[in-house]
Scaffold this motif. Structure first.
Motif, PDB file in Angstrom:
ATOM      1  N   LEU A  36       0.676  -1.261   0.066  1.00 29.71           N
ATOM      2  CA  LEU A  36      -0.108  -0.053  -0.081  1.00 29.71           C
ATOM      3  C   LEU A  36       0.803   1.074  -0.074  1.00 29.71           C
ATOM      4  CD1 LEU A  36      -2.974   1.053   0.320  1.00 29.71           C
ATOM      5  CD2 LEU A  36      -2.747   0.927   2.576  1.00 29.71           C
ATOM      6  N   LEU A  37       2.226   1.232   0.550  1.00 27.82           N
ATOM      7  CA  LEU A  37       3.005   2.263   0.653  1.00 27.82           C
ATOM      8  C   LEU A  37       4.243   2.289  -0.382  1.00 27.82           C
ATOM      9  CD1 LEU A  37       3.094   2.077   4.588  1.00 27.82           C
ATOM     10  CD2 LEU A  37       1.939   3.770   3.123  1.00 27.82           C
ATOM     11  N   LEU A  38       4.755   1.111  -0.774  1.00 21.09           N
ATOM     12  CA  LEU A  38       5.628   1.066  -1.657  1.00 21.09           C
ATOM     13  C   LEU A  38       5.540  -0.082  -2.653  1.00 21.09           C
ATOM     14  CD1 LEU A  38       8.712   1.454   1.000  1.00 21.09           C
ATOM     15  CD2 LEU A  38       8.111   3.123  -0.684  1.00 21.09           C
ATOM     16  N   PRO A  39       5.902   0.244  -3.937  1.00 22.58           N
ATOM     17  CA  PRO A  39       6.078  -0.796  -4.832  1.00 22.58           C
ATOM     18  C   PRO A  39       7.503  -1.676  -5.101  1.00 22.58           C
ATOM     19  CG  PRO A  39       6.609   1.158  -6.026  1.00 22.58           C
ATOM     20  CD  PRO A  39       6.250   1.533  -4.454  1.00 22.58           C
ATOM     21  N   VAL A  40       7.745  -2.432  -3.819  1.00 18.46           N
ATOM     22  CA  VAL A  40       8.825  -2.905  -3.777  1.00 18.46           C
ATOM     23  C   VAL A  40       8.802  -4.404  -3.575  1.00 18.46           C
ATOM     24  CG1 VAL A  40      10.235  -1.091  -3.157  1.00 18.46           C
ATOM     25  CG2 VAL A  40       9.176  -2.480  -1.391  1.00 18.46           C
ATOM     26  N   HIS A  41       9.768  -5.247  -3.898  1.00 18.15           N
ATOM     27  CA  HIS A  41       9.866  -6.682  -3.780  1.00 18.15           C
ATOM     28  C   HIS A  41      11.002  -6.829  -2.803  1.00 18.15           C
ATOM     29  CE1 HIS A  41      10.229 -10.818  -4.095  1.00 18.15           C
ATOM     30  NE2 HIS A  41      11.326 -10.922  -5.126  1.00 18.15           N
ATOM     31  N   VAL A  42      10.505  -7.104  -1.453  1.00 16.83           N
ATOM     32  CA  VAL A  42      11.564  -7.431  -0.381  1.00 16.83           C
ATOM     33  C   VAL A  42      12.074  -8.701  -0.328  1.00 16.83           C
ATOM     34  CG1 VAL A  42      11.621  -7.204   2.200  1.00 16.83           C
ATOM     35  CG2 VAL A  42       9.981  -5.740   1.005  1.00 16.83           C
ATOM     36  N   VAL A  43      13.373  -8.660  -0.246  1.00 17.62           N
ATOM     37  CA  VAL A  43      14.002 -10.148  -0.214  1.00 17.62           C
ATOM     38  C   VAL A  43      14.686 -10.456   1.055  1.00 17.62           C
ATOM     39  CG1 VAL A  43      15.784 -11.500  -1.465  1.00 17.62           C
ATOM     40  CG2 VAL A  43      14.346 -10.270  -2.925  1.00 17.62           C
ATOM     41  N   LEU A  59      16.014  -0.181   7.250  1.00 20.43           N
ATOM     42  CA  LEU A  59      17.121  -0.971   7.573  1.00 20.43           C
ATOM     43  C   LEU A  59      17.109  -2.395   6.707  1.00 20.43           C
ATOM     44  CD1 LEU A  59      19.590  -1.826   9.425  1.00 20.43           C
ATOM     45  CD2 LEU A  59      18.084  -2.711  11.043  1.00 20.43           C
ATOM     46  N   THR A  60      18.174  -2.465   5.837  1.00 23.34           N
ATOM     47  CA  THR A  60      17.966  -3.645   4.846  1.00 23.34           C
ATOM     48  C   THR A  60      19.393  -4.147   4.644  1.00 23.34           C
ATOM     49  OG1 THR A  60      16.834  -4.347   3.150  1.00 23.34           O
ATOM     50  CG2 THR A  60      17.914  -2.289   2.911  1.00 23.34           C
ATOM     51  N   GLY A  61      19.359  -5.215   4.092  1.00 26.85           N
ATOM     52  CA  GLY A  61      20.343  -5.852   3.455  1.00 26.85           C
ATOM     53  C   GLY A  61      21.125  -5.064   2.125  1.00 26.85           C
ATOM     54  N   SER A  62      22.322  -5.331   1.818  1.00 22.22           N
ATOM     55  CA  SER A  62      23.099  -4.558   0.585  1.00 22.22           C
ATOM     56  C   SER A  62      22.160  -4.973  -0.590  1.00 22.22           C
ATOM     57  CB  SER A  62      24.511  -5.031   0.610  1.00 22.22           C
ATOM     58  OG  SER A  62      24.978  -6.396   0.552  1.00 22.22           O
ATOM     59  N   THR A  63      21.879  -6.094  -0.610  1.00 28.26           N
ATOM     60  CA  THR A  63      21.091  -6.542  -1.989  1.00 28.26           C
ATOM     61  C   THR A  63      19.761  -5.610  -2.373  1.00 28.26           C
ATOM     62  OG1 THR A  63      20.008  -8.380  -0.606  1.00 28.26           O
ATOM     63  CG2 THR A  63      22.125  -9.079  -1.660  1.00 28.26           C
ATOM     64  N   ASP A  64      19.209  -5.316  -1.145  1.00 26.40           N
ATOM     65  CA  ASP A  64      17.999  -4.514  -1.366  1.00 26.40           C
ATOM     66  C   ASP A  64      18.244  -3.107  -1.230  1.00 26.40           C
ATOM     67  OD1 ASP A  64      16.970  -6.959  -1.467  1.00 26.40           O
ATOM     68  OD2 ASP A  64      15.409  -6.742  -0.049  1.00 26.40           O
ATOM     69  N   ALA A  65      19.231  -2.521  -0.757  1.00 25.96           N
ATOM     70  CA  ALA A  65      19.328  -1.085  -0.295  1.00 25.96           C
ATOM     71  C   ALA A  65      19.186  -0.080  -1.241  1.00 25.96           C
ATOM     72  CB  ALA A  65      20.698  -0.815   0.459  1.00 25.96           C
ATOM     73  N   VAL A  79      22.651  -3.228   6.734  1.00 28.63           N
ATOM     74  CA  VAL A  79      23.083  -4.004   7.729  1.00 28.63           C
ATOM     75  C   VAL A  79      24.887  -4.275   7.581  1.00 28.63           C
ATOM     76  CG1 VAL A  79      23.142  -6.376   8.892  1.00 28.63           C
ATOM     77  CG2 VAL A  79      21.103  -5.324   7.981  1.00 28.63           C
ATOM     78  N   VAL A  80      25.635  -4.133   8.568  1.00 27.30           N
ATOM     79  CA  VAL A  80      26.888  -4.196   8.483  1.00 27.30           C
ATOM     80  C   VAL A  80      27.253  -5.343   9.108  1.00 27.30           C
ATOM     81  CG1 VAL A  80      29.054  -3.288   9.158  1.00 27.30           C
ATOM     82  CG2 VAL A  80      27.198  -1.458   8.339  1.00 27.30           C
ATOM     83  N   GLU A  81      27.047  -5.402  10.565  1.00 21.73           N
ATOM     84  CA  GLU A  81      27.403  -6.810  11.513  1.00 21.73           C
ATOM     85  C   GLU A  81      26.369  -7.797  11.181  1.00 21.73           C
ATOM     86  OE1 GLU A  81      30.150  -7.234  12.974  1.00 21.73           O
ATOM     87  OE2 GLU A  81      31.069  -4.990  12.304  1.00 21.73           O
TER      88      GLU A  81
END
Length: 389
Positions: A36-43, A59-65, A79-81
């Motif tokens: 409803l807020l964002l047209p994204v495919h979250v992995v 806050l997300t992984g480097s693949t999705d950022a 996410v770093v650590e």
């Protein structure tokens, strides 16, 4: 659709409810509210902090950022650590006094937080702290889904217009001797021609196509059910355009030999259906309760001597054909105890439904609630549509 309007609306709803943050935890598109807020495919494992002060964080992984950068709406933290450490640091920095979570016992569209994600959250910030902060997002999500932005209305209007156009295109091509699936195929061709998909089931599946004599229900069309002279045909058709839906039903009568119109019992049942739709449309306005709107159509059909309606008189339309929120239903339905609001879109469908092949009709129209009434979005069916050989 990048719906900045919806996120601004969310900020207003958070302020109204006195909640600092709507927290959405998602992985592999697990949450129902996020689209409803964002047209994204979250992995990747991701946390969305929608804050009423307008300073939103993901806050997300480097693949999705990278996919969040074009929106220009978020502080993006990669996410770093590990996710848990970075989440706790971010949560402590925001330090919300109240947090809305997508948990609901009554509205499945506001119940997007999975048990696993809840347990993850609990393990990160602690059960006692979470219990002191958490609120259900249901009242926020209910309003967010119900009151449409201009961008959403543009999509819905297009879906409604295309649905009406497809009906107009295929109606002259429906013939006695065709099967329900033959008729369904006309709708599929229309969807492909107009670059829309079915809002129910598979993208190019058949809509509801029912010959009344063969049983009226939410069932798949059958190649064995053949349209004959004297049959009533009901089609209930919904399309999706850019994620937003229409929901429109139309009724037909197959003329018999020597007939120029349907017999009077059939015309009376059809006209009662249309009159009930009109009664609801004319009575709808902001502030009316859902059960009061239901009674407008239900009472007219009952007073005409037909069985009471077996379903709601109307429902909201949006990203889904049945889009939750206020229901135009009898008072026994808890979702009918909410007031109708400006900016909501409803499908109106009081019906005459009878058993044993007796005349039954569905005429369904889509309307937008305005300041003092409604705007009819669909092209109304006022007369029975006839089918000849």
């Amino acid at each position: 659709m990048s719906n900045v309007e919806k996120i601004k609306q969310l900020e207003r709803e958070l302020a109204t409810e006195g909640i600092d943050t709507l927290l959405i935890l998602s992985r592999e598109d697990s949450d129902k509210v996020l689209p409803l807020l964002l047209p994204v495919h979250v992995v990747a494992q991701t946390a969305f902090f929608f804050n009423r002060n307008g300073r939103h964080i993901v806050l997300t992984g480097s693949t999705d950022a990278n996919m969040y950068k074009p929106f220009g709406l978020f502080e993006i933290i990669e996410v770093v650590e590990d996710f848990e450490t970075d989440f706790l640091a971010t949560f402590n920095r925001i330090n919300p006094r109240s947090v809305a979570l997508n948990i609901s016992e009554t509205d499945y569209l506001a119940d997007g937080l999975t048990l696993g994600q809840y347990r993850l959250l609990e393990s990160i910030i602690g059960g006692e702290r979470l219990a002191a902060l958490e609120k259900s997002s249901e009242p926020i999500v209910r309003t967010l889904r119900a009151i449409k932005s201009e961008q959403e209305l543009t999509c819905i209007r297009h879906a409604v217009d295309v649905t009406c156009t497809i009906y107009e295109e295929i109606a002259p091509n429906i013939r006695i001797g065709m099967s329900e699936t033959d008729i369904g195929a006309l709708f599929v061709e229309g969807m492909k021609r107009h670059n829309v998909i079915n809002a129910f089931a598979e993208p190019y599946s058949y809509p509801l196509v029912c010959i009344n004599r063969c049983g009226l229900a939410h069932r798949q069309p059958s190649s064995r059910n053949i349209l004959m002279e004297g049959d009533i045909l009901i089609c209930d058709f919904s399309v999706s355009h850019q994620g937003y839906c229409s929901d429109i039903a139309r009724s037909f009568y197959a003329l018999g030999k020597g007939e120029s119109q349907a017999p009077q019992p059939i015309l009376r049942a059809f006209q009662t259906t249309v009159n009930a739709v009109s009664a609801v449309i004319e009575g709808l306005k902001p502030g009316l309760m859902g059960y009061e709107a239901d009674l407008l159509g239900r009472s007219l059909i009952e007073q005409a001597g037909y069985p009471t309606i077996r379903h709601s008189v109307g429902h909201q339309v949006g990203m889904r054909v049945h889009d939750g929120g206020t229901s135009l239903s009898p008072s026994s339905n808890p979702n009918s105890h909410y007031a109708i609001q400006k900016g909501e879109v409803y499908a109106i469908e009081p019906t005459v439904i009878q058993d044993d092949g007796k005349p039954s009709f569905i005429v369904e129209e889509d309307v937008l609630i305005t300041d003092d009434g409604v705007q009819i979005l669909s092209k109304r069916q006022m007369d029975l549509w006839y089918i000849a050989r």
